[in-house]
Design a protein around this motif. Structure first.
Motif, PDB file in Angstrom:
ATOM      1  N   GLU A  92      26.134  13.962  20.251  1.00 17.06           N
ATOM      2  CA  GLU A  92      26.236  14.972  19.197  1.00 17.06           C
ATOM      3  C   GLU A  92      25.210  14.633  18.119  1.00 17.06           C
ATOM      4  N   ILE A  93      24.522  15.653  17.602  1.00 20.46           N
ATOM      5  CA  ILE A  93      23.546  15.407  16.525  1.00 20.46           C
ATOM      6  C   ILE A  93      24.292  15.437  15.195  1.00 20.46           C
ATOM      7  N   LEU A  94      24.200  14.367  14.436  1.00 19.80           N
ATOM      8  CA  LEU A  94      24.887  14.323  13.151  1.00 19.80           C
ATOM      9  C   LEU A  94      24.017  14.965  12.070  1.00 19.80           C
ATOM     10  N   HIS A  95      22.777  14.577  12.003  1.00 22.28           N
ATOM     11  CA  HIS A  95      21.837  15.258  11.125  1.00 22.28           C
ATOM     12  C   HIS A  95      20.416  14.992  11.574  1.00 22.28           C
ATOM     13  N   ASN A  96      19.510  15.827  11.080  1.00 22.34           N
ATOM     14  CA  ASN A  96      18.102  15.737  11.452  1.00 22.34           C
ATOM     15  C   ASN A  96      17.283  15.989  10.196  1.00 22.34           C
ATOM     16  N   ARG A  97      16.734  14.924   9.622  1.00 26.57           N
ATOM     17  CA  ARG A  97      16.073  15.037   8.328  1.00 26.57           C
ATOM     18  C   ARG A  97      14.752  14.289   8.304  1.00 26.57           C
ATOM     19  N   ALA A  98      13.873  14.746   7.445  1.00 26.40           N
ATOM     20  CA  ALA A  98      12.616  14.018   7.267  1.00 26.40           C
ATOM     21  C   ALA A  98      12.897  12.721   6.518  1.00 26.40           C
ATOM     22  N   PRO A  99      12.234  11.652   6.926  1.00 27.07           N
ATOM     23  CA  PRO A  99      12.409  10.408   6.159  1.00 27.07           C
ATOM     24  C   PRO A  99      11.719  10.561   4.810  1.00 27.07           C
ATOM     25  N   ARG A 100      12.256   9.928   3.787  1.00 23.73           N
ATOM     26  CA  ARG A 100      11.560   9.948   2.496  1.00 23.73           C
ATOM     27  C   ARG A 100      10.316   9.079   2.615  1.00 23.73           C
ATOM     28  N   VAL A 101       9.191   9.644   2.240  1.00 26.50           N
ATOM     29  CA  VAL A 101       7.964   8.848   2.306  1.00 26.50           C
ATOM     30  C   VAL A 101       7.771   8.187   0.950  1.00 26.50           C
ATOM     31  N   GLU A 102       7.967   6.886   0.942  1.00 27.17           N
ATOM     32  CA  GLU A 102       7.849   6.174  -0.333  1.00 27.17           C
ATOM     33  C   GLU A 102       6.529   5.416  -0.355  1.00 27.17           C
ATOM     34  N   ARG A 103       5.502   6.123  -0.697  1.00 28.09           N
ATOM     35  CA  ARG A 103       4.171   5.522  -0.771  1.00 28.09           C
ATOM     36  C   ARG A 103       3.678   5.635  -2.199  1.00 28.09           C
ATOM     37  N   LEU A 104       2.734   4.785  -2.561  1.00 24.76           N
ATOM     38  CA  LEU A 104       2.225   4.779  -3.939  1.00 24.76           C
ATOM     39  C   LEU A 104       1.421   6.043  -4.248  1.00 24.76           C
ATOM     40  N   LYS A 105       0.730   6.554  -3.250  1.00 27.64           N
ATOM     41  CA  LYS A 105      -0.104   7.753  -3.390  1.00 27.64           C
ATOM     42  C   LYS A 105      -1.087   7.647  -4.557  1.00 27.64           C
ATOM     43  N   ARG A 106      -1.743   6.512  -4.677  1.00 28.96           N
ATOM     44  CA  ARG A 106      -2.789   6.363  -5.698  1.00 28.96           C
ATOM     45  C   ARG A 106      -4.105   6.813  -5.085  1.00 28.96           C
ATOM     46  N   ILE A 107      -4.485   8.041  -5.390  1.00 26.72           N
ATOM     47  CA  ILE A 107      -5.655   8.635  -4.742  1.00 26.72           C
ATOM     48  C   ILE A 107      -6.832   8.658  -5.731  1.00 26.72           C
ATOM     49  N   TYR A 108      -7.937   8.084  -5.313  1.00 24.42           N
ATOM     50  CA  TYR A 108      -9.165   8.084  -6.135  1.00 24.42           C
ATOM     51  C   TYR A 108     -10.045   9.243  -5.698  1.00 24.42           C
ATOM     52  N   ARG A 109     -10.344  10.146  -6.632  1.00 22.70           N
ATOM     53  CA  ARG A 109     -11.097  11.341  -6.259  1.00 22.70           C
ATOM     54  C   ARG A 109     -12.543  11.341  -6.733  1.00 22.70           C
ATOM     55  N   ASP A 110     -12.873  10.449  -7.678  1.00 24.57           N
ATOM     56  CA  ASP A 110     -14.200  10.562  -8.282  1.00 24.57           C
ATOM     57  C   ASP A 110     -15.130   9.411  -7.904  1.00 24.57           C
ATOM     58  N   ASP A 111     -14.908   8.265  -8.521  1.00 22.45           N
ATOM     59  CA  ASP A 111     -15.851   7.171  -8.371  1.00 22.45           C
ATOM     60  C   ASP A 111     -15.439   6.250  -7.209  1.00 22.45           C
ATOM     61  N   THR A 112     -16.228   6.299  -6.127  1.00 20.13           N
ATOM     62  CA  THR A 112     -15.861   5.493  -4.964  1.00 20.13           C
ATOM     63  C   THR A 112     -16.129   4.001  -5.189  1.00 20.13           C
ATOM     64  N   ASP A 113     -17.048   3.664  -6.120  1.00 19.58           N
ATOM     65  CA  ASP A 113     -17.289   2.251  -6.429  1.00 19.58           C
ATOM     66  C   ASP A 113     -16.043   1.612  -7.030  1.00 19.58           C
ATOM     67  N   ILE A 114     -15.518   2.295  -8.044  1.00 14.64           N
ATOM     68  CA  ILE A 114     -14.300   1.795  -8.703  1.00 14.64           C
ATOM     69  C   ILE A 114     -13.153   1.757  -7.703  1.00 14.64           C
ATOM     70  N   ALA A 115     -13.049   2.830  -6.898  1.00 15.64           N
ATOM     71  CA  ALA A 115     -11.965   2.919  -5.915  1.00 15.64           C
ATOM     72  C   ALA A 115     -11.978   1.704  -5.003  1.00 15.64           C
ATOM     73  N   ALA A 116     -13.144   1.413  -4.410  1.00 16.46           N
ATOM     74  CA  ALA A 116     -13.247   0.299  -3.468  1.00 16.46           C
ATOM     75  C   ALA A 116     -12.845  -1.014  -4.140  1.00 16.46           C
ATOM     76  N   ARG A 117     -13.381  -1.251  -5.324  1.00 16.91           N
ATOM     77  CA  ARG A 117     -13.085  -2.518  -6.019  1.00 16.91           C
ATOM     78  C   ARG A 117     -11.612  -2.641  -6.367  1.00 16.91           C
ATOM     79  N   GLU A 118     -11.045  -1.577  -6.932  1.00 12.28           N
ATOM     80  CA  GLU A 118      -9.638  -1.655  -7.367  1.00 12.28           C
ATOM     81  C   GLU A 118      -8.662  -1.797  -6.207  1.00 12.28           C
ATOM     82  N   ILE A 119      -8.941  -1.058  -5.155  1.00 13.06           N
ATOM     83  CA  ILE A 119      -8.014  -1.122  -4.013  1.00 13.06           C
ATOM     84  C   ILE A 119      -8.027  -2.527  -3.400  1.00 13.06           C
ATOM     85  N   ILE A 120      -9.234  -3.089  -3.223  1.00 16.26           N
ATOM     86  CA  ILE A 120      -9.325  -4.442  -2.662  1.00 16.26           C
ATOM     87  C   ILE A 120      -8.618  -5.442  -3.577  1.00 16.26           C
ATOM     88  N   SER A 121      -8.805  -5.263  -4.862  1.00 23.78           N
ATOM     89  CA  SER A 121      -8.175  -6.181  -5.806  1.00 23.78           C
ATOM     90  C   SER A 121      -6.644  -6.053  -5.781  1.00 23.78           C
TER      91      SER A 121
END
Lengths: 252, 304
Positions: free
Chosen positions: A215-244
């Motif tokens: 019997e199916i009790l429920h069918n739900r999407a899992p909560r996606v708990e991610r930081l979702k820190r998206i860098y849209r502009d400067d890829t130099d800063i993005a690369a450095r900060e993410i690695i750090s």
């Protein structure tokens, strides 16, 4: 050769939206013939082109069956058997028993082909179960198939290897996406499909055990708990900060 | 709760044997195996058998499991959810008249047995109650962690008679390999269609070398364009991984792929389309062309 193809009608999984409040899927999307069902049907058509014979499409569904059957017949199915149920969840044991009953009633089926799973539930159980009920060999995950008289040669796609096997007919085969490129029916085939015989059968008339084991009790999407820190502009800063950050967390 | 376990993959067999120990009412386990491993610390009984030449493991294992289940009352029969295991589980269930759930990612025993599995190509998780025992489950890799306990198994060597399965193995060919084991890697670089071809793969490999990880791919990269071997494919119909870090390059983020990396601790995505769904599933994202971003990441890593 008489080939039976078990097909499924499914919701378009890629289009299904998730209700952000309940996390449940919202099924207001079109129904379609399952992708792997198309591969199964295409393989049957290719075999029939060599050996001659007939293709019977078998479909079971609780919801209204329309386009999927028409499409299967337009692609190249010669006739269809629709098993009607009152809706609700059917476990794979019931589905397999119903399809096996129809195959038995056809009496002269040489080969049964299924997709190795369906995109919606992906259980992969129907083909193997049908083979057990019919008492015939089964080979799953087939990506190449050749027919020589009453023996099939199949190449199976396993995780790390390819397994080549010979199977005696009658048998059940389940196929993968890679086995072929399913054809698109022409307009005349689509129009011609309307004249092909379609028989409707009631699930409750097949004389099979309809007691559910699951019997199916429920069918739900899992909560996606991610930081979702998206860098849209400067890829130099993005690369450095993410690695750090990753370094700080001890991940790298 | 007495269990019978089978997987042709020894790691998954150990994982399952470890996981079921925690179930309420656990009363030991029998392992059926074709392996030379001794499984000490994992099962109270190990039944060792051999699969004859030209016989598929599936056909032999189905007969052997059905026979063992006739001899002893098991409450639960578990297989690994490998492609072989996914054929074996429903066949055994049908032969014995048991319910079956495949691709299980969680097992919970209280008043009744409940399991979880992915549904809708991985978009949802379905919670299901098993209405009658015995039952058959196929368990996904890495659902449980393999931890040895005190069991000293009694080892029984057995041959099983089987009917003619109607299937004969002609040849098993190993697929091309890239090197390491993707499932065990702590860092995985995943490339999607957006990587564009050989040049992109080369740069992704460079990042992989600097980080000391393995390379994975999406279905189009492995199966349509053949830029990487098929065994690198991650996702619903490929490998499911659990690394500390997954870096997705040029991966749009189809759910069928993301299902395979959902358990990564951190996910970093690089994609030039800022609306790519992959960003919804990422911890860190860079909107940009990999040709620009990858050299910068490599430099930042070398300077760390």
């Amino acid at each position: 050769m008489h080939i039976a193809v078990g097909v499924k009608q499914v919701y378009d999984v890629d289009q299904i939206k998730i209700d952000p409040r309940t996390l449940e899927p919202v099924y207001d999307v079109p129904l379609k013939l399952d992708d792997l069902s198309r591969n199964a049907l295409e393989e049957a058509i290719r075999i029939k082109e060599i050996t001659g014979g007939k293709i019977t499409v078998i479909i079971l569904n609780g919801v209204k069956i329309g386009e999927a059957v028409k499409e299967a017949l337009a692609m190249g199915g010669d006739e269809a058997k629709i098993i009607l149920s009152e809706g609700g969840f059917l476990d794979t044991a019931i589905t397999a028993s119903a399809i096996a009953e129809v195959i038995k009633s056809l009496k002269d089926v040489d080969l049964v082909i299924f997709g190795h799973a369906s995109v919606d539930t992906y259980t992969g159980q129907t083909g193997p179960r049908v083979a057990e009920i019919l008492g015939v060999p089964v080979v799953t995950q087939v990506r190449e198939l050749r027919v020589n008289d009453d023996v099939l040669t199949a190449i199976r796609d396993l995780e790390d290897s390819l397994e080549e096997v010979e199977i005696k007919l009658p048998c059940v085969i389940t196929v993968t996406n890679e086995i072929n490129e399913p054809r698109l029916p022409s307009l005349s085939q689509i129009l011609g499909a309307r004249k092909k015989p379609v028989e409707e059968l009631e699930l409750s008339d097949l004389g099979i055990d309809l007691e559910r084991g699951i019997e199916i009790l429920h069918n739900r999407a899992p909560r996606v708990e991610r930081l979702k820190r998206i860098y849209r502009d400067d890829t130099d800063i993005a690369a450095r900060e993410i690695i750090s950050e990753l370094k700080k967390e001890g991940i790298i | 709760m007495r269990c019978l376990v089978f997987s042709e993959n020894d790691d998954i067999a150990r994982e399952i044997l470890s996981g079921i120990r925690e179930l309420k009412g656990h009363d030991g386990a029998v392992l059926l195996t074709y392996s030379e491993e001794d499984f000490s610390g994992y099962a109270d009984t190990v039944v060792k058998s051999e699969c004859p030449d030209n016989t598929r493991i599936e056909d032999h294992a189905v007969s052997a499991i059905a026979r063992l289940a006739e001899e002893e009352n098991f409450d639960l029969i578990l297989t690994g959810s490998t492609r072989r295991g996914k054929e074996i589980a429903p066949r055994v269930a049908q032969r014995l008249g048991y319910p079956c759930v495949t691709d299980v990612i969680g097992v919970y025993m209280d008043d009744s047995l409940e399991v979880e599995r992915y549904s809708l190509s991985g978009r949802t998780i379905s919670r299901e109650r098993i209405l009658k025992l015995p039952a058959v489950l196929s368990i996904m890799p890495r659902v449980f962690e393999a931890i040895p306990d005190k069991e000293t198994p009694e080892v029984i060597k057995r041959e099983f008679e089987m009917d003619d399965a109607g299937v004969r193995v002609i040849e098993v060919r190993r697929k091309e390999r890239t090197g390491g084991e993707l499932e065990k890697a702590d860092i995985v670089i995943g490339v999607g269609r957006g990587i564009g071809g050989e040049d992109g793969i080369k740069m992704a490999m460079e990042l992989k070398e600097v980080l000391g990880g393995e390379i994975g791919s999406t279905r189009p990269v492995a199966y349509d364009y053949h830029w990487l071997p098929e065994e690198t494919m991650i996702g619903l119909s490929g490998k499911r991984i659990k690394p500390s870090l997954y870096i997705a390059i040029g991966v749009s983020g189809q759910i069928q792929h993301l299902t395979g990396v959902m358990n990564a601790r951190r996910i970093v995505a690089i994609n030039k389309d800022e609306n790519a769904p992959v960003f919804e599933y990422s911890d860190y994202g860079i909107v940009g062309d990999w040709r620009d971003v990858l050299p910068k990441l490599i430099t930042a890593l070398k300077n760390r």
